[in-house]
Design a protein around this motif. Structure first.
Motif, short mmCIF file in Angstrom:
data_model
loop_
_atom_site.label_atom_id
_atom_site.label_comp_id
_atom_site.label_asym_id
_atom_site.label_seq_id
_atom_site.Cartn_x
_atom_site.Cartn_y
_atom_site.Cartn_z
N HIS A 112 -12.83 -7.83 8.81
CA HIS A 112 -13.78 -6.70 8.73
C HIS A 112 -13.74 -6.09 7.33
CE1 HIS A 112 -14.26 -6.86 13.09
NE2 HIS A 112 -12.94 -6.89 13.20
N PRO A 113 -14.26 -6.83 6.35
CA PRO A 113 -14.10 -6.37 4.96
C PRO A 113 -14.79 -5.03 4.68
CG PRO A 113 -15.59 -8.27 5.09
CD PRO A 113 -14.98 -8.10 6.44
N LEU A 114 -15.94 -4.78 5.31
CA LEU A 114 -16.64 -3.51 5.03
C LEU A 114 -15.86 -2.32 5.56
CD1 LEU A 114 -20.46 -4.13 5.51
CD2 LEU A 114 -19.24 -3.46 3.44
N LEU A 115 -15.30 -2.50 6.76
CA LEU A 115 -14.50 -1.43 7.36
C LEU A 115 -13.25 -1.18 6.51
CD1 LEU A 115 -14.21 0.46 9.80
CD2 LEU A 115 -12.91 -1.34 10.95
N THR A 116 -12.64 -2.25 6.05
CA THR A 116 -11.45 -2.12 5.20
C THR A 116 -11.81 -1.38 3.91
OG1 THR A 116 -10.83 -4.28 6.04
CG2 THR A 116 -9.49 -3.41 4.27
N PHE A 117 -12.95 -1.76 3.33
CA PHE A 117 -13.44 -1.14 2.09
C PHE A 117 -13.63 0.36 2.30
CE2 PHE A 117 -16.83 -0.27 -1.05
CZ PHE A 117 -16.22 -0.80 -2.19
N ALA A 118 -14.26 0.72 3.46
CA ALA A 118 -14.50 2.14 3.76
C ALA A 118 -13.18 2.88 3.96
CB ALA A 118 -15.36 2.25 5.02
N LEU A 119 -12.20 2.20 4.56
CA LEU A 119 -10.90 2.84 4.77
C LEU A 119 -10.18 3.08 3.44
CD1 LEU A 119 -9.30 1.32 7.97
CD2 LEU A 119 -9.79 3.71 7.49
N TYR A 120 -10.29 2.10 2.54
CA TYR A 120 -9.72 2.29 1.21
C TYR A 120 -10.33 3.53 0.56
CZ TYR A 120 -7.31 -2.25 0.81
OH TYR A 120 -6.45 -3.31 0.96
N ALA A 121 -11.66 3.65 0.68
CA ALA A 121 -12.35 4.81 0.09
C ALA A 121 -11.86 6.11 0.72
CB ALA A 121 -13.86 4.65 0.26
N LEU A 122 -11.70 6.11 2.03
CA LEU A 122 -11.26 7.34 2.73
C LEU A 122 -9.85 7.74 2.29
CD1 LEU A 122 -12.43 7.04 6.43
CD2 LEU A 122 -12.69 9.03 4.97
N ILE A 123 -8.97 6.75 2.16
CA ILE A 123 -7.58 7.05 1.78
C ILE A 123 -7.53 7.56 0.33
CG2 ILE A 123 -5.28 6.06 1.40
CD1 ILE A 123 -5.96 4.07 3.69
N LEU A 124 -8.26 6.88 -0.55
CA LEU A 124 -8.29 7.33 -1.94
C LEU A 124 -8.85 8.75 -2.03
CD1 LEU A 124 -9.53 4.41 -4.22
CD2 LEU A 124 -7.29 5.49 -4.18
N ASP A 125 -9.88 9.01 -1.22
CA ASP A 125 -10.51 10.33 -1.25
C ASP A 125 -9.56 11.40 -0.71
OD1 ASP A 125 -12.91 11.76 -1.93
OD2 ASP A 125 -13.11 12.17 0.21
N CYS A 126 -8.77 11.04 0.29
CA CYS A 126 -7.77 11.98 0.83
C CYS A 126 -6.75 12.33 -0.25
CB CYS A 126 -7.10 11.37 2.06
SG CYS A 126 -5.87 12.47 2.78
N SER A 127 -6.30 11.30 -0.97
CA SER A 127 -5.31 11.57 -2.03
C SER A 127 -5.94 12.43 -3.11
CB SER A 127 -4.78 10.26 -2.62
OG SER A 127 -5.68 9.74 -3.56
N ASP A 128 -7.23 12.22 -3.38
CA ASP A 128 -7.90 13.01 -4.40
C ASP A 128 -8.11 14.45 -3.94
OD1 ASP A 128 -8.88 12.82 -7.07
OD2 ASP A 128 -10.89 13.17 -6.28
N TYR A 129 -8.33 14.61 -2.63
CA TYR A 129 -8.45 15.96 -2.07
C TYR A 129 -7.18 16.76 -2.40
CZ TYR A 129 -8.16 19.68 1.43
OH TYR A 129 -8.00 20.90 2.05
N TRP A 130 -6.02 16.13 -2.16
CA TRP A 130 -4.76 16.85 -2.38
C TRP A 130 -4.47 17.06 -3.85
CZ3 TRP A 130 -2.73 20.09 0.70
CH2 TRP A 130 -2.93 19.96 2.08
N ARG A 131 -4.82 16.08 -4.68
CA ARG A 131 -4.66 16.29 -6.13
C ARG A 131 -5.47 17.49 -6.58
NH1 ARG A 131 -7.61 16.06 -10.17
NH2 ARG A 131 -9.32 15.19 -8.97
N HIS A 132 -6.72 17.54 -6.11
CA HIS A 132 -7.60 18.63 -6.51
C HIS A 132 -7.10 19.97 -5.96
CE1 HIS A 132 -12.02 20.22 -6.64
NE2 HIS A 132 -11.24 20.82 -7.51
#
Ligand SMILES: [Zn+2]
Ligand SMILES: [Zn+2]
Length: 307
Positions: A112-132
């Motif tokens: 499920h490459p698209l789902l994996t891609f979306a999950l990568y984006a969500l995790i990166l975005d979560c880390s960016d939320y906390w950095r910000h």
């Protein structure tokens, strides 16, 4: 295509591979800027929140964008990240450790490459939320981030308006998380391209929200403008999410009111609000060192025994 014959003529073919990498990197960055401009500029012309007053401020922000998107971002995400990932993986494998990827951690994602891609984006975005969010929590760090908030006339160019030190922290933060979750090297720049597009759009001078449901799914210009809005207290404390508002919802910092407030940071030095590129960078450094000294002084006063 143009570079290779020139290199050949000059007898510099040993640079062929390197020049191809650089060419790829530049094309990637230029493509990202053109795409952002082609979509955001007409929208800003059609439904602006406010008329632009200062073309100089706009031009300075555009310099930030070109430097970041055509230079720093593609180079770090394509070349540096790739090299670091190869080195880290080799280092780990030599010690008998196979670095994980999201698919090896969650085997049901395989196929499920698209789902994996979306999950990568969500995790990166979560880390960016906390950095910000953390950058708003520590006065010294906020002194650097203030350069981003000092812009009173936001536009789609404003996303990259950051202090270089703040960019360095963000790059390391993002890179470490990407390494930890094992993002495939070629997916990383594509992910960044998509995420940064949403971030540019969210800074645009556009009177636009994505509606009740849309605003819950993707950060809109209205949602991010509320983060940049001028509050009575001088600093904002909501809507830290860069791409997905879900993290603001989960961690209790979401504000979905559609108000389009005036933006800026009243406490920011004038140099970082309206100066040229180098004045802003220097002003940001001075602002940071003043906050650093102030924090050290108050710490030493606290640790001094009471008379
Ligand atoms: Zn902020
Ligand atoms: Zn912003």
């Amino acid at each position: 295509m143009v570079i290779l014959p020139i290199l050949h003529r000059l007898g510099w073919m040993q640079w062929e591979e390197l020049s191809f990498d650089w060419l790829l990197v530049c094309v990637y960055g230029v493509f990202a800027v053109i795409l952002t401009y082609a979509i955001c500029w007409p929208l800003e012309a059609l439904m602006p929140v406010e008329p632009f007053q200062g073309r100089k401020a706009l031009l300075t922000d555009a310099i930030y964008t070109v430097l970041a998107r055509v230079g720093v971002l593609p180079i770090t995400s394509f070349l540096v990240f790739y090299d670091v990932q190869v080195w880290v993986n080799r280092f780990a494998v030599q010690r008998g450790y196979i670095p994980p990827t999201l698919e090896t951690l969650v085997p049901s994602l395989l196929g499920h490459p698209l789902l994996t891609f979306a999950l990568y984006a969500l995790i990166l975005d979560c880390s960016d939320y906390w950095r910000h969010r953390l950058s708003h929590s520590f006065r010294c760090w906020y002194a650097l981030h203030a350069l981003h908030h000092a812009q009173r006339e936001m536009s789609f160019w404003s996303d990259d308006r950051n202090h270089l030190l703040d960019d360095l922290i963000a790059g390391l933060w993002f890179g470490v998380v990407a390494l930890l979750i094992g993002i495939p090297p070629l997916q990383f720049p594509v992910l960044l391209l998509l995420m940064r597009f949403v971030e540019s759009l969210s800074h645009a001078n556009i009177r636009l929200s994505f509606g009740r449901i849309g605003d819950w799914l993707v950060v809109s210009p209205s949602f991010h403008r509320t983060h940049h809005g001028l509050p009575a207290a001088g600093r904002t404390s909501c809507n830290y999410g860069a791409v997905f508002p879900i993290w603001d919802i989960v961690f209790g910092t979401a504000d979905f009111r559609v108000t389009f407030p005036p933006t800026g940071d009243r406490r920011a030095p004038e140099a970082i609000a309206t100066g040229r590129y180098l004045e802003q960078q220097w002003g940001g450094l001075m602002h940071f060192s003043a906050e650093w000294r102030r924090a050290r002084m108050s710490k030493s006063q606290r640790s001094r025994p009471a008379p």
